[in-house]
Design a protein around this motif. Sequence first.
Motif, PDB file in Angstrom:
ATOM      1  N   PHE A   1       0.798  -1.220   0.000  1.00  0.00           N
ATOM      2  CA  PHE A   1       0.000   0.000   0.000  1.00  0.00           C
ATOM      3  C   PHE A   1       0.838   1.281   0.000  1.00  0.00           C
ATOM      4  CE2 PHE A   1      -2.500  -3.077   2.752  1.00  0.00           C
ATOM      5  CZ  PHE A   1      -3.156  -3.649   1.670  1.00  0.00           C
ATOM      6  N   VAL A   2       1.956   1.247  -0.712  1.00  0.00           N
ATOM      7  CA  VAL A   2       2.818   2.427  -0.848  1.00  0.00           C
ATOM      8  C   VAL A   2       2.958   2.724  -2.338  1.00  0.00           C
ATOM      9  CG1 VAL A   2       5.088   3.436  -0.394  1.00  0.00           C
ATOM     10  CG2 VAL A   2       4.072   1.844   1.263  1.00  0.00           C
ATOM     11  N   ARG A   3       2.771   3.974  -2.703  1.00  0.00           N
ATOM     12  CA  ARG A   3       2.839   4.345  -4.112  1.00  0.00           C
ATOM     13  C   ARG A   3       4.254   4.192  -4.657  1.00  0.00           C
ATOM     14  NH1 ARG A   3      -0.261   9.931  -2.932  1.00  0.00           N
ATOM     15  NH2 ARG A   3      -2.422   9.146  -2.850  1.00  0.00           N
ATOM     16  N   LEU A   4       4.332   3.903  -5.947  1.00  0.00           N
ATOM     17  CA  LEU A   4       5.614   3.660  -6.590  1.00  0.00           C
ATOM     18  C   LEU A   4       6.610   4.806  -6.418  1.00  0.00           C
ATOM     19  CD1 LEU A   4       7.291   1.730  -8.377  1.00  0.00           C
ATOM     20  CD2 LEU A   4       6.325   2.912 -10.369  1.00  0.00           C
ATOM     21  N   PRO A   5       6.240   6.081  -6.589  1.00  0.00           N
ATOM     22  CA  PRO A   5       7.242   7.145  -6.397  1.00  0.00           C
ATOM     23  C   PRO A   5       7.863   7.126  -5.001  1.00  0.00           C
ATOM     24  CG  PRO A   5       5.327   8.014  -7.534  1.00  0.00           C
ATOM     25  CD  PRO A   5       4.951   6.638  -7.063  1.00  0.00           C
TER      26      PRO A   5
END
Length: 257
Positions: A37-41
């Motif tokens: 649940f962590v965005r790619l950037p």
Amino acid sequence: MAYTGTRVDAHVKVLDERVVARAKERGIDVLVYAPHFVRLPDVKEQARRFSDDDLLVVPAREVFTGDWRNRRHVLAFGLSDPVPDFITFEGAMAEFDRQDAAVLAPHPGFMNVSLTKPEVDAHADRIDAVETYNAKLLGYQNRRMQRIADDVGLPGFGTSYAHLAATVGEAWTEFDREIETEADLVEAFRSGADRTVAHRSGPDHRLRGAIEFAHLGYENSWKKIDRLFLSGDAPTHPSNIFYDNAFDDVSVYQTNA
């Protein structure tokens, strides 16, 4: 002759100074970092922060496809654009194809969070490797994963699947080549490069695996996912404004927004 191979712990969920120190202590050259649940950037930023001349950290996403009760995890790296969780399996695979990412099947056959053997077999031409050893899992579960890889004819890979820093480096994939960049790792997996799957042994290894397995209770709690996803506010929810409606047609959760 000097050793020219590379040891890769191909799936960890944690990353900090302790994790880096443990990886180096265990002789790991590359960590694949794929937090939930962590965005790619944000994953990429952390990977850059903790990479150095002795340890390459490769940013990755373990995308949750399907809904919470019938989800299928797919691990991908070499991504240039973000991919959210809780989209259809076909939607995720199409996006990975578009980005020429390396696509791996983590912990196949495990609970309701993994690709089944028929699913791996049906998509074998789109999957680059199948996990065959996971330090978190029990012996019979690892043997089942090995059988799946053997039956479908795909290369294997091994990981600590560390959600806890102490587990990092308990298992790894050892390639016969030097891997110095994310692109090198993508190429190694996509080309089926020669590798050996290895792991530590003994009572300490089994204990660390048991502690990790016990950690699954929170990871799979309905209360957690209800708070995170049904509200539509989670960072990797496909309806989040970050994704600019690009995945609305393949989202499996609809919000009232």
